[in-house]
Design an enzyme around this catalytic site. Structure first.
Site, PDB file in Angstrom:
ATOM      1  N   LEU A   1      -4.640  23.616  33.096  1.00 49.52           N
ATOM      2  CA  LEU A   1      -4.167  24.258  34.317  1.00 49.52           C
ATOM      3  C   LEU A   1      -4.833  23.577  35.517  1.00 49.52           C
ATOM      4  CD1 LEU A   1      -2.400  26.687  35.267  1.00 49.52           C
ATOM      5  CD2 LEU A   1      -4.568  27.819  35.728  1.00 49.52           C
TER       6      LEU A   1
ATOM      7  N   TYR B   1       2.271  33.700  36.427  1.00 43.04           N
ATOM      8  CA  TYR B   1       1.404  34.614  37.164  1.00 43.04           C
ATOM      9  C   TYR B   1       0.396  33.863  38.003  1.00 43.04           C
ATOM     10  CZ  TYR B   1      -2.590  33.889  33.942  1.00 43.04           C
ATOM     11  OH  TYR B   1      -3.639  33.358  33.237  1.00 43.04           O
TER      12      TYR B   1
ATOM     13  N   LYS C   1       1.388  28.048  34.752  1.00 42.81           N
ATOM     14  CA  LYS C   1       0.571  29.252  34.525  1.00 42.81           C
ATOM     15  C   LYS C   1       1.441  30.372  33.969  1.00 42.81           C
ATOM     16  CE  LYS C   1      -3.255  31.698  36.786  1.00 42.81           C
ATOM     17  NZ  LYS C   1      -4.227  31.504  35.727  1.00 42.81           N
TER      18      LYS C   1
ATOM     19  N   GLU D   1     -10.110  22.762  28.334  1.00 45.77           N
ATOM     20  CA  GLU D   1     -10.601  23.714  29.341  1.00 45.77           C
ATOM     21  C   GLU D   1     -11.102  24.966  28.642  1.00 45.77           C
ATOM     22  OE1 GLU D   1      -7.258  24.949  31.864  1.00 45.77           O
ATOM     23  OE2 GLU D   1      -5.918  24.713  30.152  1.00 45.77           O
TER      24      GLU D   1
HETATM   25  N1  PDD Z   1      -7.274  32.065  34.879  1.00 49.15           N
HETATM   26  N2  PDD Z   1      -7.571  27.264  33.139  1.00 49.15           N
HETATM   27  C1  PDD Z   1      -6.976  28.352  32.617  1.00 49.15           C
HETATM   28  C2  PDD Z   1      -6.421  28.263  31.234  1.00 49.15           C
HETATM   29  C3  PDD Z   1      -6.898  29.550  33.364  1.00 49.15           C
HETATM   30  O1  PDD Z   1      -6.297  30.622  32.835  1.00 49.15           O
HETATM   31  C4  PDD Z   1      -7.466  29.597  34.659  1.00 49.15           C
HETATM   32  C5  PDD Z   1      -7.408  30.845  35.529  1.00 49.15           C
HETATM   33  C6  PDD Z   1      -8.097  28.435  35.166  1.00 49.15           C
HETATM   34  C7  PDD Z   1      -8.716  28.390  36.532  1.00 49.15           C
HETATM   35  O2  PDD Z   1      -7.745  28.362  37.558  1.00 49.15           O
HETATM   36  P1  PDD Z   1      -8.019  28.982  39.006  1.00 49.15           P
HETATM   37  O3  PDD Z   1      -9.260  28.325  39.511  1.00 49.15           O
HETATM   38  O4  PDD Z   1      -6.838  28.626  39.790  1.00 49.15           O
HETATM   39  O5  PDD Z   1      -8.219  30.464  38.817  1.00 49.15           O
HETATM   40  C8  PDD Z   1      -8.113  27.291  34.377  1.00 49.15           C
HETATM   41  C9  PDD Z   1      -7.138  33.290  35.645  1.00 49.15           C
HETATM   42  C10 PDD Z   1      -8.304  33.575  36.513  1.00 49.15           C
HETATM   43  C11 PDD Z   1      -6.786  34.429  34.701  1.00 49.15           C
HETATM   44  O6  PDD Z   1      -6.000  34.182  33.809  1.00 49.15           O
HETATM   45  O7  PDD Z   1      -7.266  35.561  34.874  1.00 49.15           O
END
Ligand code: PDD
Length: 286
Positions: free
Chosen positions: A206, A32, A150, A182
Site C-alpha cells: 500500500l 476504504y 486499499k 509490509e
Molecule cells: N492501514 N499498509 C497496509 C497494508 C495498511 O493497511 C496501511 C494502513 C498502511 C499505512 O498506510 P497509511 O499511512 O496511509 O495509513 C500500509 C490503516 C491504518 C487501517 O487499515 O486501519
C-alpha cells in the site's frame, strides 16, 4: 451513541442499514480510508482523499461524492461525535443491485454505498506503545497482487494480527520472495546508521500516506532514505526498525521473531521521526 454517515444521511449508528446484497458484504468489493484526528483536526486529509480516488479508479468504481463534500462529512462527524483524538473511517462499495453476481452491476443504475464513522481514541498521539515499541513476528505474504489498492479484503491481515497475538507479539511483517513487503496494517522500515530503508512503491504494498510524509520529513532532516526491498535477516541485524500508518504514526519496532533490536528499546531515529511527523502534520491539519 455515535452518529454515522450513510449515503447522504447522518444517523445514530444503530439505525444505519446496508443491504445484504451489498457488493462489499458479498465480494469484499469496496475500498476504504482511515484518517487520524488530533485536536479535532484531520491529519494528511488530502493524501487520503487522493489515494481514495486512485483506489476507485483502479477498480472502475464511481466517486461517491466531491472532495469538498467528503471533507465536510468528515468535519461534521468529528464535530457531532466530539472527537478530539481518534480516527475517521470511510468506506465506498460498489453498492447493491439486489442480487449476487460476479459481474459488476451497471454504475448507471447502481449507486456506490458511502459509509463513514468515527472512532474516539483519546491520547492517540501519546500512546504508551510508542515508548515500549512493538514486538513483531514474520509471516508469509499470501495476499493478492494489488496491495496498492486499499480494499476491504482484510482477512489475511486480520489473521496475521491473530498469529502475532498468539505468539505474544503485537504485529506481523509479511514476507514474499525472501523480502519484507509490509506490516499487516502499516509500512515497514529498518534503520542502518543514518539510513532509513523501506521497500519501494509498487503493486506489492500500500502506498502509505504516512510513509510519503515521513520520507519527505526524513529527507528534509538530512537523513538518507533508500527505497529497496530488505530481508527479515537484514531487519534482525538492523540498528532500528519501525512502522508507519495513519493510526500509529511512526511506531518503533523493538523485537523481530524473538530477537531484540539494538538494546531492545525504541531507537533514536524512530523517536525523532515520530516527533517530526506529529509536529509537522499537526501544523497542516485541517
Ligand atoms: N492501514 N499498509 C497496509 C497494508 C495498511 O493497511 C496501511 C494502513 C498502511 C499505512 O498506510 P497509511 O499511512 O496511509 O495509513 C500500509 C490503516 C491504518 C487501517 O487499515 O486501519
Amino acid at each position: 451513541m455515535r452518529t454515522v454517515y450513510l449515503n447522504g444521511e447522518y444517523l445514530p449508528e444503530t439505525e444505519a442499514r446496508v443491504s445484504i446484497f451489498d457488493r462489499a458484504f458479498l465480494m469484499a468489493d469496496g475500498v476504504y480510508e482511515v484518517t487520524s484526528v488530533l485536536g479535532g483536526k484531520l491529519i494528511d486529509f488530502e493524501g487520503h482523499l487522493k489515494r481514495l480516488e486512485r483506489s476507485l479508479n483502479e477498480l472502475d468504481m464511481q466517486k461517491p461524492a466531491a472532495f469538498d463534500d467528503l471533507l465536510e462529512i468528515h468535519r461534521e462527524l468529528v464535530r457531532v461525535n466530539e472527537i478530539g483524538d481518534g480516527l475517521v473511517y470511510l468506506q465506498v462499495t460498489r453498492g447493491s443491485d439486489g442480487d449476487r453476481d460476479f459481474v459488476f452491476p451497471d454504475p448507471a443504475t447502481t449507486a456506490p454505498t458511502l459509509v463513514l464513522f468515527t472512532q474516539s481514541k483519546p491520547g492517540l498521539a501519546n500512546s504508551p506503545q510508542a515508548e515500549k515499541g512493538l514486538k513483531i513476528i514474520s509471516i508469509d505474504d499470501v495476499r493478492w497482487g494489488r496491495r496498492d489498492i486499499k480494499t476491504v479484503q482484510l482477512l489475511y491481515p486480520s489473521m496475521g494480527k491473530m498469529m502475532a497475538k498468539k505468539a505474544g507479539c503485537d504485529d506481523a511483517w509479511m514476507i514474499e520472495d525472501g523480502h519484507v513487503t509490509e506490516g499487516t496494517s502499516n509500512n515497514a522500515y529498518i534503520v542502518r546508521g543514518n539510513r532509513i530503508i523501506t521497500r519501494e512503491l509498487s503493486n506489492d504494498i500500500l502506498h502509505g500516506i504516512t510513509r510519503a510524509a515521513v520520507l519527505r520529513f526524513a529527507r528534509e532532516a538530512q537523513m538518507e532514505v533508500e527505497e529497496r526491498p530488505f530481508s527479515i535477516e537484514e531487519a534482525k541485524g538492523a540498528d532500528e526498525a519501525f512502522v508507519t500508518s495513519a493510526s500509529a504514526f511512526v511506531m518503533p519496532v523493538v523485537e523481530i521473531d524473538g530477537e531484540g533490536l539494538g538494546d531492545g528499546t525504541p531507537g533514536p531515529v524512530a523517536k525523532r521521526l515520530r516527533e517530526i511527523y506529529l509536529e509537522e502534520s499537526l501544523k497542516k491539519a485541517i
